[in-house]
Design an enzyme around this catalytic site. Structure first.
Site, mmCIF file in Angstrom:
data_model
loop_
_atom_site.group_PDB
_atom_site.id
_atom_site.type_symbol
_atom_site.label_atom_id
_atom_site.label_comp_id
_atom_site.label_asym_id
_atom_site.label_seq_id
_atom_site.Cartn_x
_atom_site.Cartn_y
_atom_site.Cartn_z
ATOM 1 N N LEU A 505 3.810 -2.138 -14.582
ATOM 2 C CA LEU A 505 3.829 -0.711 -14.252
ATOM 3 C C LEU A 505 3.576 -0.496 -12.767
ATOM 4 C CD1 LEU A 505 1.703 0.674 -17.214
ATOM 5 C CD2 LEU A 505 4.160 0.914 -16.888
ATOM 6 N N GLY A 506 2.794 -1.371 -12.209
ATOM 7 C CA GLY A 506 2.477 -1.177 -10.796
ATOM 8 C C GLY A 506 1.544 -2.253 -10.322
ATOM 9 N N GLY A 509 -4.553 -2.496 -5.519
ATOM 10 C CA GLY A 509 -5.293 -3.396 -4.667
ATOM 11 C C GLY A 509 -6.043 -4.434 -5.478
ATOM 12 N N GLY A 511 -5.215 -5.604 -8.579
ATOM 13 C CA GLY A 511 -4.454 -6.424 -9.503
ATOM 14 C C GLY A 511 -3.247 -5.677 -10.024
ATOM 15 N N ASP A 623 -11.161 4.578 -2.331
ATOM 16 C CA ASP A 623 -9.738 4.263 -2.189
ATOM 17 C C ASP A 623 -8.871 5.406 -2.711
ATOM 18 O OD1 ASP A 623 -7.653 2.703 -1.380
ATOM 19 O OD2 ASP A 623 -7.748 1.272 -3.033
#
Ligand SMILES: *[C@@H]1O[C@H](CO)[C@@H](O)[C@H](O)[C@H]1NC(C)=O
Ligand SMILES: *[C@@H]1O[C@H](CO)[C@@H](O)[C@H](O)[C@H]1NC(C)=O
Ligand SMILES: *[C@@H]1O[C@H](CO)[C@@H](O)[C@H](O)[C@H]1NC(C)=O
Ligand SMILES: *[C@@H]1O[C@H](CO)[C@@H](O)[C@H](O)[C@H]1NC(C)=O
Ligand SMILES: *[C@@H]1O[C@H](CO)[C@@H](O)[C@H](O)[C@H]1NC(C)=O
Ligand SMILES: *[C@@H]1O[C@H](CO)[C@@H](O)[C@H](O)[C@H]1NC(C)=O
Ligand SMILES: *[C@@H]1O[C@H](CO)[C@@H](O)[C@H](O)[C@H]1NC(C)=O
Ligand SMILES: *[C@@H]1O[C@H](CO)[C@@H](O)[C@H](O)[C@H]1NC(C)=O
Ligand SMILES: *[C@@H]1O[C@H](CO)[C@@H](O)[C@H](O)[C@H]1NC(C)=O
Ligand SMILES: *[C@@H]1O[C@H](CO)[C@@H](O)[C@H](O)[C@H]1NC(C)=O
Length: 819
Positions: A505-506, A509, A511, A623
């Site tokens: 899916l993506g 930072g 994992g 983040d």
């Protein structure tokens, strides 16, 4: 408490007096000088300390090395961090008998125990009365004692791997000599490594990172007066000032830092990246602010011959199948130039030995192809394979369409899990013994039959077992449940649910995230954590604290898995993906409308407010960026990855390192090394809000090579009362102007330089909900520098203003006027 009796007291007093005296004396004795002059020398543990005691010069041992080097390192920080090494490729074994001194020709020399020259400044000196001084900037300067204005030699002209503020990095126009930063060879060995950084020898103002003095694998782009064109994120580096100087004799870059409290450096790392690091006193460590090339695997030949790079693994490098490290000791210390070697020699050429099988090919999919292939047209794959097999120096082939590509010699720059344009399936030549030897025909049949018998009974057993466990589970309720109602998943179950982690899916930072489907057909997102080093117990405890945090604007954690080295988190699935994919795309039919954008901004502000104020412990997200805002089926936003900064160690460096060089959302206090509070999230939120309004990245390169920094533009237009130009043009003005202004004001307030001037997330919510009114914000100092009307960047004023003026007014006027 019983007071000590008088004689004892006296004894104590005299003892402490003695101690004091001793301390005073020893302090005097060790109070180091900052210079070596004619009749002095430096040996053993003796050191030079610069006048303001920023830097030390002396003998040191890098890492676990048994050798000694003369070097300069920081005096005020707890970690030994060499910034310069004199004898980097000529170490000495015994510092007590070695001597650094000025020799009869005026040069500074390092003599070893047998009095032979190991290193020398080798300058062209006419004076016989010289002195070497360690300056507070970290520069070691050899001067004429009778004319101290004349520098005969300086370490800033001979940098090793570190570029300090005030140092020059350029080229001498007379000699053509280029100043390079050259990486260390390994963590333990400061001798010149394979990677270097230097200015373009052809005369342009760009830098190249270079492999083995021959391959340029990254360019900074040319200097346009403000930034290097390939490094637009430099714009947020307002704490640094870069200058390009081109005189008759030299052209170079230098940089300064606005405050002497900031300890910062650029380093050409052994990983082939140029890195900018800053010391954070609070956490006692260097944090990585910026690095290029951004992807670690883009460093040329990072893993050496037959090594393979994987951007999502740590360590990044492994040997490919059939190969092992050529020098495991060097490899472990980060020196992978020798790469990997075959475990088994190829059969090639030895064709008459009947017992040996022919070489075979191992299939590697999703590989970035190595360099230097030879491609020709061929009818079918088997012909391509044969072409490779027939030449003993052919190590791999690939076949696509009708194109057959062959690789001769060492394979460099292999990369796994690669999805870019220059990759595909690679067939690697290996000795047949690397494969399981195939059975004879007859045996295969027998085994197959045997297998099928065993298989059937095994199947029956499995079915029985499944029914049994299902029943058991049914009796026992939900699967293993940990604290906070979280499910402890089994790794094999997660692998099955995600179809062996096949649908990515993506990639965050921390994992990669994979889609999975549970038994009750509920869709989940499974995050495989990378580089997790803590033990299971701590993982469970941290995860359970994240599990407790529940809010409609925070992504819900369902469970986790902690088995062996695997650490996974299982979240609810968000069908509309992340905000960046909805915002920054080129499809005109799919533009996120203003109403949704406003609701997203508000929702995220609510989620952050909850994290900051309403949880048991304040959680700083660290983040906040569009990639971490996920959208559910109805486009309601949910913040992802909260708590991970904490989970992956309290240290900030991990968070920053994982950002891989995007500092666009980072509050200035990260860079200056002061304590991080929830206001750092407010800053990042403000930066993201600008992107929600404009529908574009804040840092953007336009066609005319002039980078655009949206917040500056927006702040200026806001103050000028012209907000029509701020809104995403794709919306064609279809937005409530009042809301746009409101959001824009909030964004500018959020990115104020001084964190005391920024609102809290709670106040942001109230403003966006129109419960609070908001005043016109002042333009942050940082933004004023990027004024397009100004030709040059004015950095120096900032340093004065930022610390004193702003702070005084902040607590009263800022919050006051905001409300
Ligand atoms: C160095 O030593 C020589 C002789 O030993 C002496 O004449 C000279 O003055 C000394 N120089 C310094 C700077 O101490
Ligand atoms: C030095 O050796 C210790 C113990 O063997 C090890 O833990 C550490 O990582 C080594 N340091 C370096 C820089 O190699
Ligand atoms: C050293 O200096 C002398 C006199 O200034 C000059 O003639 C000579 O070329 C210089 N040598 C080098 C290597 O720079
Ligand atoms: C330095 O040179 C001058 C003149 O050349 C000479 O008189 C003096 O003795 C020299 N000094 C030393 C310490 O060698
Ligand atoms: C060194 O430079 C300073 C300022 O530039 C000047 O005042 C001084 O006279 C110079 N000293 C010598 C020995 O030239
Ligand atoms: C420098 O110029 C030469 C000749 O024009 C060219 O071959 C070379 O590739 C250039 N080098 C770089 C680093 O651009
Ligand atoms: C670097 O280049 C030199 C020749 O310029 C070559 O001999 C050496 O093998 C190269 N190093 C590597 C690691 O390929
Ligand atoms: C291959 O066969 C030739 C001739 O029969 C023989 O001379 C040679 O030694 C053989 N080579 C190997 C590697 O077996
Ligand atoms: C081995 O193979 C080569 C090329 O296929 C051939 O020329 C040679 O005669 C072969 N040697 C033997 C001993 O069969
Ligand atoms: C194998 O390929 C290389 C590179 O194309 C070539 O130089 C060499 O002559 C070839 N060897 C044979 C035996 O065909």
């Amino acid at each position: 408490m019983v007071p000590p009796n008088p004689p004892l007291l006296l004894y104590h007093m005299s003892l402490s007096l003695l101690l004091l005296l001793f301390l005073l004396v020893s302090k005097q004795a060790s109070s180091a000088s900052n210079a070596i002059s004619l009749n002095q020398s430096l040996s053993g543990k003796q050191k030079l300390v610069s006048e303001g005691s920023n830097f030390v010069l002396g003998f040191f041992q890098p890492g676990n090395s048994s050798y000694y080097y003369i070097g300069i390192w920081y005096n005020k920080i707890s970690q030994l961090t060499p910034v310069w090494v004199a004898n980097r490729d000529a170490p000495i074994t015994e510092p007590t008998t070695a001597e650094l001194k000025i020799c009869s020709d005026g040069n500074l020399v390092l003599l070893d125990q047998s009095n032979s020259r190991v290193w020398s400044t080798d300058a062209n000196i006419t004076s016989n009365n010289t002195v070497a001084v360690l300056l507070d900037a970290g520069n070691f300067v050899l001067k004429d004692a009778s004319n101290p204005n004349k520098t005969l030699w300086q370490s800033f002209d001979h940098q090793t791997d570190t570029w300090l503020p005030g140092g020059k990095l350029g080229v001498n126009k007379f000699t053509g000599q280029i100043q390079h930063l050259t990486s260390w060879k390994s963590l333990d060995d400061p001798s010149p490594g394979i990677y270097s950084l230097g200015i373009d020898p052809n005369g342009s103002s760009q830098y190249f990172t270079v492999w083995n003095n021959s391959v340029n694998y990254w360019s900074s782009g040319i200097w346009n007066g403000e930034i290097f064109t390939a490094v637009p994120e430099m714009m947020s580096h307002y704490l640094y000032s870069f200058q390009y100087v081109s005189s008759d004799t030299e052209r170079y870059f230098t940089y300064t830092v606005q405050s002497s409290d900031i300890i910062t450096r650029f380093v050409m790392g052994i990983s082939g990246q140029i890195q900018q690091l800053t010391w954070v006193e609070n956490s006692q460590e260097w944090i990585l602010l910026w690095s290029q090339p951004k992807q670690q695997c883009q460093a040329f030949a990072l893993c050496g011959p037959y090594g393979s790079c994987n951007e999502n693994a740590y360590p990044f490098c492994t040997c490919i199948k059939g190969f092992r490290e050529q020098s495991p000791a060097d490899w472990a210390l980060g020196d992978r130039t020798r790469g990997c070697v075959r475990k088994t020699k190829l059969q090639c050429g030895k064709n008459n030995s009947s017992r040996q099988k022919k070489d075979r090919f191992f299939t590697m999919s999703n590989m970035r192809f190595p360099d230097n292939m030879q491609t020709f047209q061929v009818g079918c794959a088997s012909k391509c394979e044969l072409a490779c097999l027939n030449n003993c120096s052919c190590n791999a082939y690939s076949f696509s369409g009708r194109a057959c590509s062959l690789w001769y010699g060492d394979l460099l720059n292999l990369q796994e899990m690669y999805t870019g344009p220059s990759g595909g399936t690679l067939f690697l030549r290996l000795s047949a013994s690397e494969f399981r030897s195939p059975r004879k025909e007859k045996r295969v049949v027998i085994i197959e039959i045997a297998c099928s018998i065993i298989g059937t009974s095994a199947l029956l057993a499995i079915i029985y077992l499944l029914i049994w466990t299902r029943k058991r589970k049914g009796m026992m309720g939900i699967p293993e449940s940990a604290e906070g109602g979280l499910i402890a998943f089994r790794y094999n179950d997660l692998r099955r649910m995600s179809n062996n982690f096949s649908e990515k899916l993506g990639e965050g930072g921390f994992g990669s995230v994979f889609k999975g489907v549970m038994q009750d057909s509920k869709v989940i997102a499974i995050k495989k954590l990378e580089r997790y080093s803590q033990g299971e117990k701590q993982f469970r405890s941290e995860v359970s604290t994240i599990g407790i945090v529940q809010h409609s604007n925070l992504v819900r954690l369902h469970g986790f898995c902690s088995e062996g080295n695997n650490r996974l988190l299982v979240y609810e699935y968000m069908p509309n993906g992340s905000l960046n994919t909805q915002l920054f795309h080129n499809n005109p039919n799919n533009v996120l409308n203003w109403k949704r954008r406003y609701q997203i901004a508000l929702g995220i502000a609510r989620g952050l407010t909850y994290l900051h104020d309403h949880c048991r412990d304040c959680i700083i997200h660290c983040d906040v960026k569009p990639e971490n805002v996920l959208l559910d089926a109805s486009f309601a936003p949910k913040l992802a990855d909260f708590g991970l900064a904490k989970l992956l160690g309290r240290d900030a460096s991990r968070v920053l390192t994982t950002m891989r060089g995007t500092i666009g959302y980072l509050a200035p206090e990260w860079i200056s090394g002061s304590a991080i509070t929830a206001k750092a999230d407010v800053y990042s939120y403000g930066m993201m809000l600008f992107e929600i309004i404009s529908g574009r990245r804040n840092f953007e390169q336009t066609d005319d090579q002039k980078p655009r920094f949206f917040p500056t533009l927006a702040a200026r237009k806001l103050v000028d009362g012209d907000v029509t130009g701020i809104l995403d043009q794709r919306l064609e003005g279809d937005a409530k102007l009042e809301e746009v202004i409101r959001a824009c004001k909030v964004a500018v307030w959020c990115i104020q330089d001084d964190e005391n001037c920024r609102p809290t997330m709670g106040q942001v919510v109230q403003i966006l909900e129109e419960v609070l009114e908001v005043n016109m914000p002042p333009i942050p100092q940082a933004l004023q520098m990027f004024d397009e009307n100004l030709g040059t960047v004015v950095f120096s004023e900032l340093s004065l203003n930022r610390s004193s003026e702003v702070k005084e007014t902040s607590s009263t006027s800022a919050t006051g006027s905001l409300l």
